[in-house]
Scaffold this motif. Structure first.
Motif, PDB file in Angstrom:
ATOM      1  N   THR A  86      34.546  48.068  41.919  1.00  0.00           N
ATOM      2  CA  THR A  86      33.548  48.095  42.996  1.00  0.00           C
ATOM      3  C   THR A  86      32.362  47.217  42.641  1.00  0.00           C
ATOM      4  O   THR A  86      31.860  46.469  43.486  1.00  0.00           O
ATOM      5  CB  THR A  86      33.092  49.535  43.255  1.00  0.00           C
ATOM      6  OG1 THR A  86      34.234  50.352  43.514  1.00  0.00           O
ATOM      7  CG2 THR A  86      32.134  49.606  44.429  1.00  0.00           C
ATOM      8  N   GLY A  87      31.921  47.269  41.399  1.00  0.00           N
ATOM      9  CA  GLY A  87      30.843  46.388  40.951  1.00  0.00           C
ATOM     10  C   GLY A  87      31.234  44.926  41.043  1.00  0.00           C
ATOM     11  O   GLY A  87      30.416  44.080  41.422  1.00  0.00           O
ATOM     12  N   ASN A  88      32.481  44.609  40.724  1.00  0.00           N
ATOM     13  CA  ASN A  88      32.969  43.230  40.850  1.00  0.00           C
ATOM     14  C   ASN A  88      32.873  42.746  42.295  1.00  0.00           C
ATOM     15  O   ASN A  88      32.432  41.628  42.554  1.00  0.00           O
ATOM     16  CB  ASN A  88      34.422  43.124  40.388  1.00  0.00           C
ATOM     17  CG  ASN A  88      34.572  43.206  38.895  1.00  0.00           C
ATOM     18  OD1 ASN A  88      33.616  43.074  38.149  1.00  0.00           O
ATOM     19  ND2 ASN A  88      35.786  43.437  38.451  1.00  0.00           N
ATOM     20  N   ILE A  89      33.307  43.573  43.224  1.00  0.00           N
ATOM     21  CA  ILE A  89      33.265  43.189  44.630  1.00  0.00           C
ATOM     22  C   ILE A  89      31.837  42.912  45.080  1.00  0.00           C
ATOM     23  O   ILE A  89      31.557  41.901  45.732  1.00  0.00           O
ATOM     24  CB  ILE A  89      33.924  44.280  45.499  1.00  0.00           C
ATOM     25  CG1 ILE A  89      35.425  44.328  45.219  1.00  0.00           C
ATOM     26  CG2 ILE A  89      33.659  44.049  46.980  1.00  0.00           C
ATOM     27  CD1 ILE A  89      36.128  45.528  45.814  1.00  0.00           C
ATOM     28  N   VAL A  90      30.918  43.779  44.695  1.00  0.00           N
ATOM     29  CA  VAL A  90      29.515  43.596  45.091  1.00  0.00           C
ATOM     30  C   VAL A  90      28.934  42.313  44.485  1.00  0.00           C
ATOM     31  O   VAL A  90      28.268  41.531  45.175  1.00  0.00           O
ATOM     32  CB  VAL A  90      28.673  44.828  44.677  1.00  0.00           C
ATOM     33  CG1 VAL A  90      27.192  44.579  44.867  1.00  0.00           C
ATOM     34  CG2 VAL A  90      29.111  46.048  45.459  1.00  0.00           C
ATOM     35  N   VAL A  91      29.197  42.068  43.228  1.00  0.00           N
ATOM     36  CA  VAL A  91      28.646  40.888  42.560  1.00  0.00           C
ATOM     37  C   VAL A  91      29.201  39.598  43.166  1.00  0.00           C
ATOM     38  O   VAL A  91      28.454  38.655  43.443  1.00  0.00           O
ATOM     39  CB  VAL A  91      28.910  40.948  41.034  1.00  0.00           C
ATOM     40  CG1 VAL A  91      28.655  39.608  40.384  1.00  0.00           C
ATOM     41  CG2 VAL A  91      28.038  42.001  40.400  1.00  0.00           C
ATOM     42  N   TYR A  92      30.508  39.555  43.411  1.00  0.00           N
ATOM     43  CA  TYR A  92      31.091  38.316  43.920  1.00  0.00           C
ATOM     44  C   TYR A  92      30.764  38.078  45.391  1.00  0.00           C
ATOM     45  O   TYR A  92      30.677  36.931  45.821  1.00  0.00           O
ATOM     46  CB  TYR A  92      32.587  38.268  43.647  1.00  0.00           C
ATOM     47  CG  TYR A  92      32.857  38.075  42.168  1.00  0.00           C
ATOM     48  CD1 TYR A  92      32.295  36.997  41.491  1.00  0.00           C
ATOM     49  CD2 TYR A  92      33.605  38.972  41.449  1.00  0.00           C
ATOM     50  CE1 TYR A  92      32.505  36.818  40.135  1.00  0.00           C
ATOM     51  CE2 TYR A  92      33.829  38.799  40.089  1.00  0.00           C
ATOM     52  CZ  TYR A  92      33.271  37.721  39.440  1.00  0.00           C
ATOM     53  OH  TYR A  92      33.469  37.547  38.100  1.00  0.00           O
TER      54      TYR A  92
END
Length: 112
Positions: A86-92
């Motif tokens: 989920t953090g990856n999705i938000v960052v990208y």
């Protein structure tokens, strides 16, 4: 970053291995930024930019694959994996918005 820190710091999970994806966050935009500068200065073909996008995508895919591999080998819990993804999705999505805003054509906004 909040999801990544939660994946590491919650007492149920208790390991800081998911925090390694922050390195991918730091390295992912570098090839694209360097290629953009190089192509603007030299006027070269799109092959430089395509190579940079390929390397950037390798960082992006690695940041999604690492938590899954760590969860499959019982190094981290699956809950920590989901928080990291989920953090990856938000960052990208934030990176994508930044690059779209930074490199959009300003001629539409020219009032004079």
């Amino acid at each position: 970053m909040t999801f990544i820190i939660l994946a590491c710091a919650l007492p149920h999970y208790g390991v800081w291995w998911p925090f390694i994806v922050v390195l991918f966050y730091l390295f992912a935009p570098i090839p694209t930024l360097l290629a953009r500068k190089y192509t603007e200065r030299t006027g070269s073909t799109n092959s430089t930019m395509e190579l940079a996008i390929f390397i950037t995508m390798a960082f992006v895919v690695s940041s999604f694959a690492l938590p899954i591999v760590l969860a499959r080998a019982p190094v981290i819990e699956w809950g920590a994996c989901y928080l990291t993804l989920t953090g990856n999705i938000v960052v990208y999505i934030t990176y994508l918005g930044f690059f779209v805003t930074l490199y959009q054509d300003d001629s539409d906004y020219n009032m004079w």
